[in-house]
Design a protein around this motif. Structure first.
Motif, mmCIF file in Angstrom:
data_model
loop_
_atom_site.group_PDB
_atom_site.id
_atom_site.type_symbol
_atom_site.label_atom_id
_atom_site.label_comp_id
_atom_site.label_asym_id
_atom_site.label_seq_id
_atom_site.Cartn_x
_atom_site.Cartn_y
_atom_site.Cartn_z
ATOM 1 N N PRO A 76 0.815 -1.221 0.000
ATOM 2 C CA PRO A 76 0.000 0.000 0.000
ATOM 3 C C PRO A 76 0.847 1.269 0.000
ATOM 4 O O PRO A 76 0.410 2.314 -0.476
ATOM 5 C CB PRO A 76 -0.838 -0.116 1.274
ATOM 6 C CG PRO A 76 -0.224 -1.195 2.092
ATOM 7 C CD PRO A 76 0.588 -2.056 1.175
ATOM 8 N N GLU A 77 2.087 1.169 0.483
ATOM 9 C CA GLU A 77 2.979 2.334 0.465
ATOM 10 C C GLU A 77 3.186 2.841 -0.961
ATOM 11 O O GLU A 77 3.339 4.042 -1.197
ATOM 12 C CB GLU A 77 4.348 1.984 1.074
ATOM 13 C CG GLU A 77 4.314 1.683 2.550
ATOM 14 C CD GLU A 77 3.988 0.224 2.863
ATOM 15 O OE1 GLU A 77 3.626 -0.546 1.937
ATOM 16 O OE2 GLU A 77 4.075 -0.144 4.046
ATOM 17 N N THR A 80 1.053 2.784 -3.618
ATOM 18 C CA THR A 80 -0.046 3.623 -4.101
ATOM 19 C C THR A 80 -0.183 4.896 -3.276
ATOM 20 O O THR A 80 -0.595 5.926 -3.811
ATOM 21 C CB THR A 80 -1.378 2.847 -4.152
ATOM 22 O OG1 THR A 80 -1.557 2.118 -2.944
ATOM 23 C CG2 THR A 80 -1.405 1.910 -5.335
ATOM 24 N N ARG A 81 0.192 4.862 -2.016
ATOM 25 C CA ARG A 81 0.185 6.107 -1.216
ATOM 26 C C ARG A 81 1.172 7.119 -1.792
ATOM 27 O O ARG A 81 0.866 8.296 -1.927
ATOM 28 C CB ARG A 81 0.537 5.807 0.238
ATOM 29 C CG ARG A 81 -0.575 5.172 0.998
ATOM 30 C CD ARG A 81 -0.241 5.062 2.482
ATOM 31 N NE ARG A 81 -1.074 4.034 3.060
ATOM 32 C CZ ARG A 81 -0.645 2.978 3.722
ATOM 33 N NH1 ARG A 81 0.647 2.807 3.937
ATOM 34 N NH2 ARG A 81 -1.480 2.097 4.204
ATOM 35 N N ARG A 136 0.185 10.714 -3.469
ATOM 36 C CA ARG A 136 0.812 11.971 -3.027
ATOM 37 C C ARG A 136 1.479 12.705 -4.181
ATOM 38 O O ARG A 136 1.570 13.924 -4.179
ATOM 39 C CB ARG A 136 1.838 11.698 -1.934
ATOM 40 C CG ARG A 136 1.216 11.408 -0.603
ATOM 41 C CD ARG A 136 2.264 11.352 0.502
ATOM 42 N NE ARG A 136 1.728 10.598 1.608
ATOM 43 C CZ ARG A 136 2.249 9.492 2.111
ATOM 44 N NH1 ARG A 136 3.383 9.000 1.616
ATOM 45 N NH2 ARG A 136 1.686 8.850 3.100
ATOM 46 N N ARG A 176 -5.618 -1.515 -4.118
ATOM 47 C CA ARG A 176 -4.733 -0.407 -4.451
ATOM 48 C C ARG A 176 -5.500 0.703 -5.148
ATOM 49 O O ARG A 176 -5.227 1.890 -4.937
ATOM 50 C CB ARG A 176 -3.581 -0.871 -5.347
ATOM 51 C CG ARG A 176 -2.628 -1.911 -4.750
ATOM 52 C CD ARG A 176 -1.855 -1.452 -3.518
ATOM 53 N NE ARG A 176 -2.553 -1.628 -2.294
ATOM 54 C CZ ARG A 176 -2.540 -2.756 -1.548
ATOM 55 N NH1 ARG A 176 -1.831 -3.789 -1.901
ATOM 56 N NH2 ARG A 176 -3.215 -2.805 -0.419
ATOM 57 N N GLU A 203 -7.212 2.834 -2.686
ATOM 58 C CA GLU A 203 -6.256 3.679 -1.951
ATOM 59 C C GLU A 203 -5.848 4.912 -2.734
ATOM 60 O O GLU A 203 -5.550 5.952 -2.166
ATOM 61 C CB GLU A 203 -5.009 2.863 -1.595
ATOM 62 C CG GLU A 203 -5.304 1.768 -0.621
ATOM 63 C CD GLU A 203 -4.238 0.692 -0.579
ATOM 64 O OE1 GLU A 203 -4.374 -0.197 0.268
ATOM 65 O OE2 GLU A 203 -3.312 0.718 -1.388
#
Length: 111
Positions: A78-79, A81-82, A86, A107, A110
């Motif tokens: 998930p990091e 797609t975060r 951003r 994803r 997210e």
């Protein structure tokens, strides 16, 4: 070819840069500009095969749509797609053979 047919292409390949080997995605737009994304989240197999991790996410602007690039195992974190969200991504393009519909849906939520 991209310019002639007004298309964009994204291909995955092994890239050798100096002394490093990367699992990379080459995004070629309709003007012939190339953007390279290097896989950030390596598996043990990648490491054993001598691949180096990339260090930054890539977001492409294609006709006003912001596309985040993901390669293989990156999509399970998930990091990833975060970071893409951003960086302004609206959607993602996931290259690779270890695709999971359920993980892709997660994803997408997210982003």
């Amino acid at each position: 070819m991209c310019h002639t047919h007004n298309i964009h292409i994204c291909i995955g390949m092994t890239e050798i840069d100096a002394d490093n080997k990367y699992n990379s995605a080459y995004y070629i737009d309709n003007h012939g500009s190339v953007t390279i994304y290097r896989k950030m989240f390596l598996t043990d197999v990648d490491k054993h095969q001598g691949f180096t991790a990339g260090d930054s996410p890539v977001v492409i602007d294609a006709y006003g749509i912001k596309i985040g690039l993901i390669i293989c195992w990156d999509g399970y974190y998930p990091e990833m797609t975060r970071m893409l969200a951003r960086a302004g991504a609206d959607v993602f393009l996931w290259l690779g053979g270890c695709y999971s519909k359920i993980i892709a849906q997660a994803r997408a939520i997210e982003i």
